[in-house]
Design an enzyme around this catalytic site. Structure first.
Site, PDB file in Angstrom:
ATOM      1  N   GLU A  85       2.986  -1.452   4.553  1.00  0.00           N
ATOM      2  CA  GLU A  85       2.727  -2.431   5.612  1.00  0.00           C
ATOM      3  C   GLU A  85       1.584  -3.389   5.297  1.00  0.00           C
ATOM      4  O   GLU A  85       1.388  -4.376   6.004  1.00  0.00           O
ATOM      5  CB  GLU A  85       2.456  -1.725   6.949  1.00  0.00           C
ATOM      6  N   ASN A 119       0.831  -1.204   0.000  1.00  0.00           N
ATOM      7  CA  ASN A 119       0.000   0.000   0.000  1.00  0.00           C
ATOM      8  C   ASN A 119       0.864   1.251   0.000  1.00  0.00           C
ATOM      9  O   ASN A 119       2.068   1.212  -0.279  1.00  0.00           O
ATOM     10  CB  ASN A 119      -0.924  -0.017   1.221  1.00  0.00           C
ATOM     11  N   CYS A 126       2.081   2.883   2.448  1.00  0.00           N
ATOM     12  CA  CYS A 126       3.132   2.923   3.473  1.00  0.00           C
ATOM     13  C   CYS A 126       3.825   1.582   3.662  1.00  0.00           C
ATOM     14  O   CYS A 126       4.524   1.380   4.652  1.00  0.00           O
ATOM     15  CB  CYS A 126       2.558   3.411   4.803  1.00  0.00           C
TER      16      CYS A 126
END
Length: 941
Positions: free
Chosen positions: A578, A574, A576
């Site tokens: 994670e 995604n 970020c």
């Protein structure tokens, strides 16, 4: 040294406005208490005269008498520097004392290297101060304006008001100092609201010398918020009854204004009122409360209608809206939120209980290789971002530059122009003004456009083929990393010629890829390119350092360890890095996030701090229920996202406050003990999360695609390390020890199933960590003293734990503040600080990044998704980057996030006597450095 004309001009900063180059929202308080409009031109005049005075007019003038172009340029730049510094502190306007402006002029001159001019300026200020002190003068009587009438400003009442905010802090704080400094920035006829703001700014300026002022400032802000919401000043002692009185009115006006879901009015409001805990208002630091006020509290015509505890109750009610015993559940949810034990992610806090209940954080999609699909994906990006969703797009299927287009018999322009459109869409959709739209594009390493993909964030080249606002990331197969290790060749293909590679991973990918290489050698595939894997890798690392992108993530680790590999492929992460969920042309993956405050779960056992397992279980049980509820309550702007989320029900429980725990336990981040702590805490968090999901499955039923999953097969995340090692043909070097009864949990899951396909992911938590007042996510301390900049302004951040220890050693004083600022928040060069403290409070750039990787590897063995892992390099080198990222791959990490290197600016290396607006300079991002509070990151947290 100065002639009459020159010296007079130094005081021009405080003269009334004489032209239109002003900022009408900012006022300058003169020494006699009068207020005049701020005029940047006066700064320019004062600086020009200062240069002329020092240079005696010999080199500063052309024969015609005009200022030299060099001086004009310097003055223009320095003036803008001063204006920018002032406006950063007062973005919404306000009043600033003339002395504060002159402080900024002095600092700007020093920073620019104009030391002679700065010295002359300082000497002149001292001379004028002495002259004023020797002259008799009367202190002007200030008045405040209330309801259109003036009345004398009662200093005693101000001291009394500030004293209430200083309760519990003893001699550490002094209300008189706050008031004296604030009054200096007041003018005759000032409104009482502006006086409140002056008190807040005054207290804020003292935070760097005494962290207790952080909470004093928060309480002064709280008083202002209560007055705005309730229409009058209210003491803290009266808030229990006022919360109860106001809450039903709040619900009604929120519903009537079209802000709140009408179903909130159907709750038993009397019962909920009894649960309010006003004392929790005092848990906030200034940054946390200001952030809520600016970005989260609902408002009507710019007037806030929420108080802190009402805000948390609104979020809790929204999450409990479908529960049978909804009041009890709302109170349960309210308690974990308002006590700061757990915090939901930003989209949930924004929208829970409102008419637009878009509560999910992350969306992942795959873009197919046809024009309709490409623009449908861009449209879906816009719809999802509109209500605060962060996007991760997989672009690997889109054919490469020069590929044949059958429909037109032309040639493709490749994936890059479409990434530019996605970039501009993210800029255009700014999430209602609350924060920027945010998207990350992923591309697999074998894509023929990968080399141009590397250049997307460069500031040079054809701007039509650049994406300055969009994040980018590599999606690397293990075969590429093996070729790098072997210094072998790597082949780039267009996905239109090798369409099945996109959906293969592990040994199946390697077999198919090698077959395509054979076919290329035989001439059966015409469009390909051979490159050195090692040279491509080096260019990747070079661009990562230069521009901060593309990030490095590992395709095979994400897929081989995915519990959902039976029904699809993980094509990207995604925004970020994670979240690792399956995507396809028909499914957009969705994830809902929230984080446990790890330091809030430490307890003392036998004289030592340890993780409170009982409390942790209770918090996570409630948190998992809240996250699961989001799936059913959530507003879905796109049907394929709704279908995917209902089918798999993934959530992402994370942690924050890891560094705070290490400080409390007196464990240096760069140590084996810290790695072990990362291991045992993540084991506990994951065990409780998986247990809670299984209990929810027993109550509500397992997610629909559970059958055939690794969960169903009795394969838990720890077991998947074996699968990854087998796929790589060797051992993944990570400690496999455990301490909890995983066999019992395995049996339970196989018996009752799982409510959620995925349960744990560690997001950045930048903003929610600010709200709670703890260290973000798994991050080490950035500095021990710095200024954090975000959408709410600038905030001095001081390491309170360090200050406490230095006070015990009688080392916390003005000199220590100056030293820490001089050394950019680092302790390593301050001789009088003990070695033990230097190790314990080492900052991010003083910690070898291999320690971050080792700790992350221990966490990753328990996590069913991934973690946002920033890596810090004080002095990056090609070898260091290579070794660190290679170590991340070898340890089985799924993803990495930003590479951060030291910025060009840092803590201001000068001191003042208090009240200066810029005694600590803010951290400013470079192109190769992520913002400390990146609003894009906050699409996740």
């Amino acid at each position: 040294m100065y002639d009459t004309d020159t010296t007079a001009s130094f005081d021009a900063l405080s003269q009334p406005r004489q032209d239109s180059a002003t900022n009408p929202s900012l006022q300058v308080i003169r020494r006699n208490g009068a207020a005049v409009a701020f005029n940047p031109e006066k700064i320019s005049i004062a600086m020009s005269k200062a240069f002329l005075a020092v240079e005696h007019g010999q080199t500063a003038l052309h024969p015609q008498g005009h200022k030299s172009s060099r001086m004009r340029e310097q003055v223009t730049v320095l003036t803008q520097t001063v204006v920018t510094a002032l406006m950063r502190r007062l973005p919404s306007g306000g009043s600033v004392h003339i002395e504060d402006i002159q402080d900024q002029v002095e600092l700007a001159l020093m920073r620019s290297g104009e030391h002679d001019v700065a010295k002359a300026y300082v000497l002149y200020r001292e001379k004028r101060t002495s002259e004023r002190a020797s002259q008799p003068h009367d202190t002007p009587q200030l008045h405040i304006t209330i309801d259109g009438t003036k009345q004398p400003l009662d200093i005693a009442k101000l001291i009394e008001m500030v004293a209430e905010a200083c309760l519990d802090f003893g001699s550490e704080v002094n209300p008189k100092v706050v008031v004296e400094q604030a009054v200096r920035d007041c003018y005759d006829g000032i409104s009482f609201n502006e006086v409140r703001r002056a008190l807040i700014l005054s207290a804020r300026s003292l935070i760097e010398r005494e962290p207790a002022y952080n909470y004093v400032t928060a309480r002064l802000l709280l008083d202002m918020i209560r007055a705005e919401v309730l229409g009058e000043s209210v003491s803290h002692a009266a808030m229990q009854s006022r919360y109860a009185e106001y809450f039903p009115h709040y619900i009604k006006q929120g519903v009537d204004a079209g802000l709140l879901d009408q179903r909130l009015a159907q709750f038993d409001l009397t019962k909920l009122c009894q649960a309010f805990a006003p004392d929790r208002d005092f848990k906030f630091g200034y940054l946390g409360l200001q952030t809520l006020y600016d970005r989260y509290f609902l408002h009507i015509d710019e007037r806030r209608i929420e108080l802190p505890q009402i805000f948390f109750m609104r979020v809790a009610m929204g999450l409990a809206i479908n529960e049978i015993d909804r009041e009890d559940r709302a109170i349960e949810f309210y308690n974990v939120l308002s006590s700061f034990d757990f915090m939901s992610s930003t989209p949930t806090l924004f929208n829970s209980g409102t008419v637009h209940s878009q509560l999910s954080s992350c969306y992942l999609s795959t873009v197919s290789d046809d024009l309709d699909s490409i623009y449908q994906a861009i449209k879906e990006n816009a719809l999802l971002q509109k209500y605060a969703g962060g996007i991760g797009n997989d672009w690997t299927s889109v054919r490469a530059l020069g590929s044949r287009i059958k429909g037109t018999n032309g040639k493709s322009q490749g994936v890059i122009p479409f990434l530019k459109v996605a970039n501009d869409t993210a800029v255009a959709v700014n999430q209602g003004g609350k924060r920027k739209g945010a998207v990350c594009g992923y591309l697999e390493t074998w894509h023929l456009d990968i080399e141009e993909f590397l250049d997307l964030r460069k500031n040079t080249g054809d701007d039509r083929r650049r994406t300055h606002d969009m994040n980018t990331a590599h999606w690397m197969p293990d075969l590429f990393m093996q070729r790098v290790s072997e210094n072998a060749e790597w082949t780039l293909f267009s996905p239109s010629d090798v369409p099945d590679l996109h959906d293969k991973f592990g040994s199946a990918f390697a077999t198919a890829y090698c077959e395509y290489e054979r076919r290329a050698d035989l001439g059966e595939i015409m469009q390909f390119k051979r490159v050195s894997a090692l040279q491509l890798w080096r260019k990747m690392l070079s661009m990562l350092f230069e521009t901060g992108h593309p990030w490095i993530t590992f395709k095979d680790a994400c897929n081989i360890r995915s519990p959902q590999q039976h029904i699809g492929v993980v094509h990207s992460s995604n925004l970020c890095t994670e979240i690792t969920l399956n995507t396809s042309a028909t499914e957009i993956a969705v994830c809902n996030l929230g984080s446990v405050n790890l330091v809030g779960h430490l307890t003392e056992e036998n004289g030592k701090l340890a993780l409170d397992q009982t409390k942790l279980k209770a918090t996570i049980t409630t948190a998992m229920r809240m996250l699961d509820n989001v799936i059913d309550i959530n507003f879905y702007a796109v049907g394929s996202a709704r279908n995917s989320n209902y089918r798999h029900r993934p959530v992402g429980l994370g942690i924050m406050g890891f560094q705070d725990c290490l400080h409390a336990l007196r464990i240096p981040y760069a140590s084996t003990e810290a790695v072990e702590f990362a291991d045992c805490t993540m084991e506990a968090v994951c065990y409780q999360a998986y247990s809670a999901s299984s209990r929810l499955a027993q109550e509500r039923g397992a997610y629909s695609s559970f059958k055939g999953s690794l969960w169903d097969q009795g394969v838990l995340p720890l077991d998947t390390l074996i699968l990854l090692g087998d796929a790589r043909g060797g051992h993944v070097d990570v400690d496999r020890n455990s301490t909890l009864d995983w066999e019992a949990l395995r049996t339970r899951i196989q018996q009752h199933g799982m409510r959620n396909s995925n349960c744990v992911a560690i997001a950045p938590t930048a903003t929610i960590a600010n709200i709670v007042g703890v260290s973000a996510s798994i991050e080490p301390d950035y500095q021990n003293l710095y200024v954090k900049s975000n959408l709410s302004g600038e905030f001095t951040v001081v390491n309170e734990s360090l200050v406490t220890e230095l006070k015990v050693l009688d080392l916390w004083d003005e000199v220590m503040v100056a030293d820490i600022k001089y050394y950019d928040g680092s302790l390593s060069n301050i001789d009088r600080i003990p070695t033990e403290l230097k190790s314990l409070y080492a900052t991010a750039f003083e910690i070898d990044p291999s320690w971050l990787v080792e700790a992350a590897a221990r966490r990753q063995k328990w996590i069913d998704q991934a973690q946002s892992l920033n890596l810090y390099f004080a002095v990056p080198s090609g070898k260091k980057l290579h070794d660190t990222y290679m170590l991340a791959w070898q340890r089985g990490l799924k993803t990495t996030y930003y590479l951060r290197s030291l910025g060009a600016t840092s803590a201001e290396k000068s001191t003042g006597s208090g009240g200066e607006l810029n005694v600590v300079a803010p951290l400013m991002p470079e192109s190769k450095q992520c913002l400390i509070d990146d609003p894009g990151c906050e699409a996740c947290q």
